[in-house]
Design an enzyme around this catalytic site. Structure first.
Site, mmCIF file in Angstrom:
data_model
loop_
_atom_site.group_PDB
_atom_site.id
_atom_site.type_symbol
_atom_site.label_atom_id
_atom_site.label_comp_id
_atom_site.label_asym_id
_atom_site.label_seq_id
_atom_site.Cartn_x
_atom_site.Cartn_y
_atom_site.Cartn_z
ATOM 1 N N ASP A 23 41.738 73.229 13.820
ATOM 2 C CA ASP A 23 41.600 74.520 14.504
ATOM 3 C C ASP A 23 41.086 74.388 15.934
ATOM 4 O O ASP A 23 40.919 75.393 16.622
ATOM 5 C CB ASP A 23 40.719 75.477 13.702
ATOM 6 C CG ASP A 23 39.352 74.898 13.366
ATOM 7 O OD1 ASP A 23 39.049 73.788 13.798
ATOM 8 O OD2 ASP A 23 38.595 75.585 12.662
ATOM 9 N N CYS A 24 40.842 73.153 16.375
ATOM 10 C CA CYS A 24 40.416 72.938 17.764
ATOM 11 C C CYS A 24 41.550 72.441 18.657
ATOM 12 O O CYS A 24 41.332 72.188 19.840
ATOM 13 C CB CYS A 24 39.249 71.955 17.815
ATOM 14 S SG CYS A 24 37.742 72.598 17.066
#
Length: 354
Positions: A23-24
Site C-alpha cells: 500500500d506504499c
C-alpha cells in the site's frame, strides 16, 4: 476477477490503482504537500500504472476458480465454465512474459508514465520480492526454467542473514512518482526492509521448483524462536512475528519492528504445513507431497481432514521429492489420498520420499 479483467492497462496487465498489496507503492498519487495522505489521495487518472504482482495473484486465483467451476454445477444457475478461467490465465501469462519479465526476474510494475519499476533499467529498486513469489506460486516459469532464474536472483540480490528484503537497492531519496515507499529511510519499512509477510511466498515458490533446502532455510531466517539466539540484535518477542526486520541498508540491520502487526504467521503456517511438509487439503482428498530439506530422514504428522484422522509417517529413501504413498498398506497413485468411506475415523499413511 471481473474487476481485474475490466481494469487492464496498456501492457495488458492489471491496473494498480492507488496501490496493490504494497500500500506504499502509490503510482497514481503524486504528493508534494506535507501531511498529504498517500492512502486516500489519487491525483492521476489511474489508467496507465500497472502491477505485475496483481497479474500473478490473478493467475493463481484463475487456477483456484477453474477447479471450483469443475465441481460446482448447480441446476438452473448459469456460471462461468472452467475453461473461461483457463483462457484468462493464458492471456495474462502472455502479458507477463511480454512486459513483466526483465531478463533475470519479474518486474514489479509500470508507473503512470509507462516506465518499468523493479527493472535493471532502474538505478534503485531494481528487483522486488512480491512478483518473484506470486508469479512462481502461480506456476510461471516452472517448466521453462525462468522460475529458478527469478528465485536465484532473489538469493543474489534480496536474501540476507535476517530474511529476504522487499526490494534492492533501497531508494536513497524521495521519488514523487513512487509515493510513500520512497519516503522511508533506506532499509526500513517498505523501502528495503525484510517484510516478513512476503517471505513465505518465496518459501512456497522454492517448493514449486523442488528446493526444500532453500525453503526451510528462508523460514528459519525469520522464525522468531530461532532468532532468540540473536535477541540482542532482533530485540523482539520470541513468540510472535514482526511486520518488518530492518534491512541491509539500515543502521540497525536485523532489528525487528512492529510485532503483532502482520499476516506473517498465517502465511508461514501455509508455507510450512502445505508446501514444505506438503500436507494440503484439496477438493478431491488430502494431498501429500512433501518438499523437505535433503538432510531430513523423515517425520511424522497427524492431520484431521473431514473428520478423519490421518496418521502420516514420512521416510526418506532418496535425495529427491517424489512421494510414493500407501494407505492402510495399499499403494495409491499420485499424491492425493482418495476420500475414505464415510464410516472411517482413522487412516494410516506411509510416504516414501525418493
Amino acid at each position: 476477477m471481473r474487476y481485474t479483467l475490466e481494469n487492464i492497462g496498456p501492457n495488458n496487465l492489471p491496473l494498480i490503482g492507488r496501490a496493490d498489496w504494497n500500500d506504499c507503492l502509490n503510482l497514481n498519487c503524486f504528493s508534494d504537500t506535507p501531511g498529504q495522505s498517500f492512502q486516500t489521495t489519487e491525483n492521476k487518472d489511474g489508467r496507465i500504472a500497472e502491477s505485475v504482482f496483481i497479474a500473478g495473484l490473478f493467475m493463481l486465483s484463475c487456477q483456484e476458480m477453474a477447479e471450483l467451476a469443475k465441481l460446482y454445477q448447480p441446476d438452473g444457475v448459469d456460471i462461468l465454465p472452467s475453461n473461461f478461467y483457463s483462457e484468462k490465465y493464458q492471456a495474462m501469462e502472455k502479458a507477463v512474459w511480454a512486459a513483466g519479465w526483465d531478463g533475470e526476474w519479474f518486474r514489479r510494475a509500470y508507473d503512470t508514465f509507462g516506465e518499468p519499476i523493479g527493472s535493471q533499467l532502474n538505478a534503485e529498486g531494481q528487483i522486488f520480492i512480491e512478483p518473484q513469489g506470486m508469479c512462481v506460486m502461480a506456476g510461471l516459469g516452472v517448466e521453462n526454467g525462468k522460475a529458478r532464474q527469478a528465485l536465484d536472483s532473489v538469493e543474489q540480490h534480496l536474501a540476507t542473514a535476517h530474511g529476504i528484503v522487499l526490494l534492492s537497492p533501497a531508494y536513497s531519496s524521495y521519488h514523487l512518482r513512487l509515493g510513500e515507499i520512497s519516503s522511508y529511510p533506506p532499509g526500513f519499512k517498505e523501502n528495503g526492509s525484510v517484510f516478513c509477510h512476503s517471505n513465505p511466498w518465496i518459501m512456497i515458490a522454492e517448493t514449486k521448483i523442488g528446493r526444500g533446502d532453500k525453503a526451510y532455510d528462508y523460514y528459519k531466517r525469520i522464525n522468531p524462536s530461532a532468532r532468540e539466539a540473536i535477541s540482542e540484535v532482533h530485540r523482539c518477542e520470541p513468540y510472535v512475528y514482526a511486520q518488518t526486520i530492518a534491512g541491509k541498508e539500515a543502521p540497525t540491520f536485523g532489528e525487528a519492528k512492529n510485532s503483532w502487526l502482520t499476516g506473517t504467521a498465517s502465511w508461514n503456517y501455509v508455507a510450512i504445513t502445505q508446501h514444505i511438509l506438503g500436507i494440503k487439503p484439496t477438493h478431491w482428498g488430502l494431498s501429500v507431497s512433501p518438499v523437505i530439506p535433503s538432510d531430513w530422514a523423515g517425520f511424522k504428522a497427524e492431520r484431521i481432514f473431514r473428520k478423519v484422522k490421518y496418521r502420516i509417517s514420512f521416510e526418506r529413501a532418496g535425495p529427491g521429492n517424489r512421494a510414493q504413498i500407501t494407505v492402510d498398506g495399499q499403494p495409491v497413485e499420485g499424491c492425493v489420498i482418495p476420500l475414505p468411506p464415510v464410516e472411517t475415523t482413522e487412516v494410516k499413511v506411509m510416504v516414501t520420499i525418493n
